[in-house]
Scaffold this motif. Structure first.
Motif, PDB file in Angstrom:
ATOM      1  N   ASN A  13     -43.598 -10.730 -89.516  1.00 45.22           N
ATOM      2  CA  ASN A  13     -42.792 -10.480 -88.324  1.00 45.22           C
ATOM      3  C   ASN A  13     -42.101  -9.123 -88.410  1.00 45.22           C
ATOM      4  OD1 ASN A  13     -43.201 -12.605 -86.638  1.00 45.22           O
ATOM      5  ND2 ASN A  13     -41.243 -13.608 -87.008  1.00 45.22           N
ATOM      6  N   ALA A  14     -41.508  -8.863 -89.588  1.00 45.91           N
ATOM      7  CA  ALA A  14     -40.769  -7.619 -89.765  1.00 45.91           C
ATOM      8  C   ALA A  14     -41.683  -6.404 -89.619  1.00 45.91           C
ATOM      9  CB  ALA A  14     -40.085  -7.613 -91.126  1.00 45.91           C
ATOM     10  N   VAL A  15     -42.883  -6.477 -90.191  1.00 47.25           N
ATOM     11  CA  VAL A  15     -43.839  -5.371 -90.070  1.00 47.25           C
ATOM     12  C   VAL A  15     -44.192  -5.143 -88.601  1.00 47.25           C
ATOM     13  CG1 VAL A  15     -46.199  -4.633 -90.580  1.00 47.25           C
ATOM     14  CG2 VAL A  15     -44.783  -5.624 -92.396  1.00 47.25           C
ATOM     15  N   ALA A  16     -44.423  -6.234 -87.861  1.00 51.09           N
ATOM     16  CA  ALA A  16     -44.774  -6.120 -86.444  1.00 51.09           C
ATOM     17  C   ALA A  16     -43.628  -5.505 -85.648  1.00 51.09           C
ATOM     18  CB  ALA A  16     -45.135  -7.494 -85.891  1.00 51.09           C
ATOM     19  N   ILE A  17     -42.396  -5.917 -85.934  1.00 52.47           N
ATOM     20  CA  ILE A  17     -41.231  -5.363 -85.238  1.00 52.47           C
ATOM     21  C   ILE A  17     -41.096  -3.872 -85.543  1.00 52.47           C
ATOM     22  CG2 ILE A  17     -38.701  -5.393 -85.150  1.00 52.47           C
ATOM     23  CD1 ILE A  17     -38.883  -8.445 -85.644  1.00 52.47           C
ATOM     24  N   SER A  18     -41.277  -3.511 -86.801  1.00 46.42           N
ATOM     25  CA  SER A  18     -41.170  -2.106 -87.206  1.00 46.42           C
ATOM     26  C   SER A  18     -42.180  -1.239 -86.467  1.00 46.42           C
ATOM     27  CB  SER A  18     -41.364  -1.984 -88.720  1.00 46.42           C
ATOM     28  OG  SER A  18     -41.395  -0.639 -89.122  1.00 46.42           O
ATOM     29  N   GLN A  19     -43.404  -1.719 -86.401  1.00 49.47           N
ATOM     30  CA  GLN A  19     -44.458  -0.930 -85.764  1.00 49.47           C
ATOM     31  C   GLN A  19     -44.287  -0.875 -84.253  1.00 49.47           C
ATOM     32  OE1 GLN A  19     -47.975  -2.892 -87.224  1.00 49.47           O
ATOM     33  NE2 GLN A  19     -47.962  -1.800 -89.189  1.00 49.47           N
ATOM     34  N   ARG A  20     -43.948  -2.003 -83.639  1.00 48.07           N
ATOM     35  CA  ARG A  20     -43.875  -2.057 -82.178  1.00 48.07           C
ATOM     36  C   ARG A  20     -42.726  -1.229 -81.621  1.00 48.07           C
ATOM     37  NH1 ARG A  20     -44.382  -7.403 -78.334  1.00 48.07           N
ATOM     38  NH2 ARG A  20     -44.230  -6.299 -76.340  1.00 48.07           N
ATOM     39  N   TYR A  21     -41.583  -1.237 -82.339  1.00 50.11           N
ATOM     40  CA  TYR A  21     -40.398  -0.558 -81.810  1.00 50.11           C
ATOM     41  C   TYR A  21     -40.059   0.717 -82.574  1.00 50.11           C
ATOM     42  CZ  TYR A  21     -39.923  -4.981 -79.377  1.00 50.11           C
ATOM     43  OH  TYR A  21     -40.163  -6.092 -78.598  1.00 50.11           O
ATOM     44  N   ASP A  22     -40.970   1.121 -83.474  1.00 45.97           N
ATOM     45  CA  ASP A  22     -40.795   2.352 -84.247  1.00 45.97           C
ATOM     46  C   ASP A  22     -39.445   2.359 -84.969  1.00 45.97           C
ATOM     47  OD1 ASP A  22     -41.502   4.799 -85.299  1.00 45.97           O
ATOM     48  OD2 ASP A  22     -40.655   5.934 -83.621  1.00 45.97           O
ATOM     49  N   ILE A  36     -33.423 -12.186 -84.586  1.00 46.56           N
ATOM     50  CA  ILE A  36     -33.594 -11.354 -83.390  1.00 46.56           C
ATOM     51  C   ILE A  36     -35.041 -10.872 -83.400  1.00 46.56           C
ATOM     52  CG2 ILE A  36     -32.723  -9.331 -82.136  1.00 46.56           C
ATOM     53  CD1 ILE A  36     -30.160  -9.639 -83.913  1.00 46.56           C
ATOM     54  N   THR A  37     -35.937 -11.666 -82.814  1.00 50.85           N
ATOM     55  CA  THR A  37     -37.361 -11.411 -83.011  1.00 50.85           C
ATOM     56  C   THR A  37     -38.160 -11.237 -81.723  1.00 50.85           C
ATOM     57  OG1 THR A  37     -37.702 -13.812 -83.174  1.00 50.85           O
ATOM     58  CG2 THR A  37     -37.433 -12.610 -85.237  1.00 50.85           C
ATOM     59  N   ASP A  38     -37.732 -11.848 -80.606  1.00 54.34           N
ATOM     60  CA  ASP A  38     -38.522 -11.666 -79.387  1.00 54.34           C
ATOM     61  C   ASP A  38     -38.086 -10.386 -78.677  1.00 54.34           C
ATOM     62  OD1 ASP A  38     -36.557 -12.311 -77.095  1.00 54.34           O
ATOM     63  OD2 ASP A  38     -36.344 -14.035 -78.419  1.00 54.34           O
ATOM     64  N   GLU A  39     -38.938  -9.908 -77.787  1.00 57.36           N
ATOM     65  CA  GLU A  39     -38.734  -8.586 -77.180  1.00 57.36           C
ATOM     66  C   GLU A  39     -37.401  -8.483 -76.452  1.00 57.36           C
ATOM     67  OE1 GLU A  39     -40.971  -5.407 -74.198  1.00 57.36           O
ATOM     68  OE2 GLU A  39     -41.917  -7.339 -74.661  1.00 57.36           O
TER      69      GLU A  39
END
Length: 680
Positions: A13-22, A36-39
């Motif tokens: 999840n953390a990797v995806a958040i990092s990549q999606r929101y830079d 705090i995980t959904d958009e």
């Protein structure tokens, strides 16, 4: 003693958040850890700047607005009825200021904590009637004032309630009852403080198309102080209020807050939510505790710089006086515990004293709770009755525990983490027994310290700390990130700040870390160069000579790799045995030391001329693996038989050696005899 717990992380999840929101990976990890995980939640948390929820979602808001508009148009006198803490004071200042600005005939009233107590009272209502008040609008109180509101109605005074406390089974007969905890309230955000609810009322009075940004510019500084002071979660709309408020406080927009900031020694520094919590809120609260709540409101509203400075100085003096009174009461309690150490073996610590200041006992209860990691209640005994204030630990509902003894009380109110009540002197002993019986059936969770994550010391740098600013403001529901540095070797201990603080040098592998331990002197520090320790730290940036430096601040420290579960369960068992709770023969045998363990402890103490650091450090430095409960039994036995003297208070633990003539028979010890009886 607390168990250190690292929060759960979903790395994918953390990797995806990092990549999606830079975002930096650490920030993404912290967002995941905090749920705090959904958009929508991420965007709201990182970018929210304005309030979007309509105030008319809140039940009865339309009725409140209609009645207030009618009062303004009819020239009726409106009284804003507040409370004496920071939330109540800022709520009062905010609503009164707004009503005055739009042409209302407004006044405000805050009851005396000492003579009137919390909330509405009939005498105050009668005085307001004499002053021509036709409408009372409560802020941060009122939902439980059914009798007082009925009395006001009998005098021809209407009431609009705005509150955020627990709702009773029957609502008062008011024109409107605005409380987001009403079961029939459909508001999308229910965690507002009293000042947050007052802000929503102002937003509603302005109408559906209110200039929310303009309202934030005018009033968010007040809302920020009250929101932080009431320790509500800094999420959603609370986060918007505090973020905007801090911006305006740092700009020095309000003279009263600027004066208070200067008097607190914060001029020129960046004001954070922590600054509000530890520097400004206590000063406002001190005024309420010792009698200056009305002046606090005046200070927040005045345009006279000199007058604001005078009141700020008065509040600071009150805060110093509050601290002095607090120290005196804590000194009394420390002596009480030294005389009767069994008090702290109880699951709920209850202490009583004659004439302790009613306005300070809640803070004192918090201090006791922090030291012993147990629910604590402080009772002050006066000629006009006994008042009590309690603070709890997470996971133990103190209000339910106190309500279980309601037949012994004269009044009671509060919530799971804090209570206040009245009690007759003759019922105190029965109350202590009953509430601890309740706690035995509903045990509090083991005390814990939550870490966000472990860090490799090689990762520490200024850029890491700078990135954390994305998560500000910190507070309840969004604590300052706490990191674990494990298996660090202590290399150097250097006193700084006239010996009041320590600068530690630690290493792990090739990495060297410098860390600050504040408010601990070298004489009080129980660790030695060469010890392997774990640190719980926060990170900050220190600016010196126009250079940014990483500041590593130690919030807790322990010897590395302790058997936390074993120590905590052994401690709980020893305390249960001392209280006289049921203990199985097997459990009693686990507390029974043998002669070899007695000899090892006595030999160590004799070689060191006693011991003057914490019990936990003594347990660590002793040879072998004696265990928490056994060591307590050994020390109690030795103290009982005159081999040693134990002087243990709230903040220190000291063992002295006694002169002994001849041999001492351990079998004559009361605690050993009782243990053998139970163990069979």
């Amino acid at each position: 003693m607390k168990k250190w717990i690292t929060r759960k992380l979903n790395k994918e999840n953390a990797v995806a958040i990092s990549q999606r929101y830079d975002l930096p990976m650490l920030i993404a990890m912290l967002l995941d850890i905090r749920g705090i995980t959904d958009e929508a939640a991420i965007v709201d948390f990182l970018d929210n700047q304005t309030l979007t929820a309509s105030p008319f979602e809140i039940k009865d808001m339309d009725k409140a607005v209609a009645r207030i508009h009618a009062a303004i148009e009819g020239g009726e006198r409106i009284c804003v009825y507040g409370d004496f803490d920071a939330d109540g004071v800022t709520s009062t200042a905010l609503l009164y200021s707004y009503l005055s600005d739009i042409g209302a005939d407004a006044m405000y009233y805050i009851p005396s904590r000492e003579t009137e107590g919390y909330g509405m009272n009939r005498e105050a209502v009668a005085r307001l009637y004499e002053r021509g008040v036709k409408l009372i609008v409560t802020v941060d109180n009122g939902v439980a004032a059914a009798d007082e509101i009925a009395y006001a109605k009998s005098l021809g005074i209407d009431t609009v309630v705005t509150d955020h406390h627990a709702v009773p089974s029957e609502l008062p007969d008011a024109v409107a009852v605005i409380d987001l905890h009403r079961p029939d309230c459909d508001s999308s955000f229910s965690d507002l403080s009293g000042v947050g609810v007052a802000f929503k009322l102002v937003q509603a009075i302005e109408g559906e198309y209110a200039d929310v940004d303009g309202l934030l510019e005018n009033y968010s500084d007040l809302a920020a102080i009250g929101t932080v002071g009431d320790i509500v979660p800094l999420r959603g709309e609370n986060r918007v209020l505090v973020k905007n408020g801090l911006m305006h406080i740092n700009n020095g927009d309000r003279l009263g807050i600027a004066a208070l900031t200067e008097d607190a020694g914060l001029s020129g520094r960046r004001i954070t939510a922590g600054s509000l919590s530890f520097n400004l809120v206590p000063r406002i609260n001190a005024g309420g505790r010792l009698g200056l709540s009305q002046k606090s409101v005046t200070m927040l509203l005045t345009d006279d710089e000199a007058y604001a400075a005078d009141i700020a100085a008065d509040l600071s003096s009150d805060n110093i006086e509050r601290q002095r009174i607090e120290r005196e009461i804590l000194g009394d309690i420390d002596r009480l515990i030294r005389t009767n150490p069994s008090i702290v073996n109880n699951a709920v610590i209850v202490v009583c004293g004659e004439g302790w200041h009613k306005g300070v006992i809640g803070i004192v209860a918090s201090r006791i709770k922090e030291v012993y990691a147990k629910p604590a209640i402080v009772i002050t005994i006066d000629s006009d009755g006994c008042r009590a204030s309690g603070r709890s630990v997470q996971g133990f509902s103190l209000i339910e525990a106190v309500f279980s003894c309601s037949d012994l009380l004269t009044q009671c109110g509060g919530h799971p983490m804090a209570v206040g009540f009245g009690i007759r002197r003759e019922n105190i002993e029965a109350f202590i027994e009953r509430i601890n019986r309740y706690a035995a059936a509903h045990p509090a969770p083991a005390p814990s310290l939550e870490l966000d994550c472990k860090l490799n010391p090689a990762q520490l740098c200024v850029e890491l700390a700078r990135g954390l600013s994305l998560l500000e403001p910190y507070g309840a529901g969004n604590p300052t990130p706490l990191f674990g540095l494990y298996n660090m070797t202590l290399r150097d201990i250097r006193p700084i700040g006239n010996g009041k603080h320590l600068r530690l040098t630690l290493t792990r592998g090739e990495c060297t870390v410098h860390a600050m331990r504040f408010s601990v002197s070298a004489d009080e520090f129980e660790y030695l160069p060469g010890d392997t320790v774990d640190l719980a730290v926060t990170l900050d940036i220190n600016y010196y000579n126009n250079t940014e430096n990483l500041s590593v601040i130690i919030r807790d420290i322990r010897f590395s790799e302790p058997d936390e579960d074993g120590m905590l369960s052994s401690k709980a068992l020893f305390e249960a045995f001392c209280r006289g709770d049921d203990v199985t023969p097997e459990q009693a045998r686990s507390l029974l030391p043998d002669r070899g363990e007695f000899a090892a402890v006595y030999r160590f103490l004799k070689q060191n001329g006693g011991y003057r650091f914490s019990f936990d450090s003594l347990l660590y430095r002793l040879p072998g693996d004696i265990g928490y409960g056994k060591l307590r039994v050994i020390l109690e036995c030795m103290n009982e038989l005159g081999l040693i003297s134990i002087n243990e208070g709230m903040y220190d633990f000291e063992i002295g050696m006694c002169a002994v003539d001849g041999k001492v028979d351990l079998n004559t010890s009361v605690i050993m005899t009782k243990l053998r009886e139970v163990s069979g």
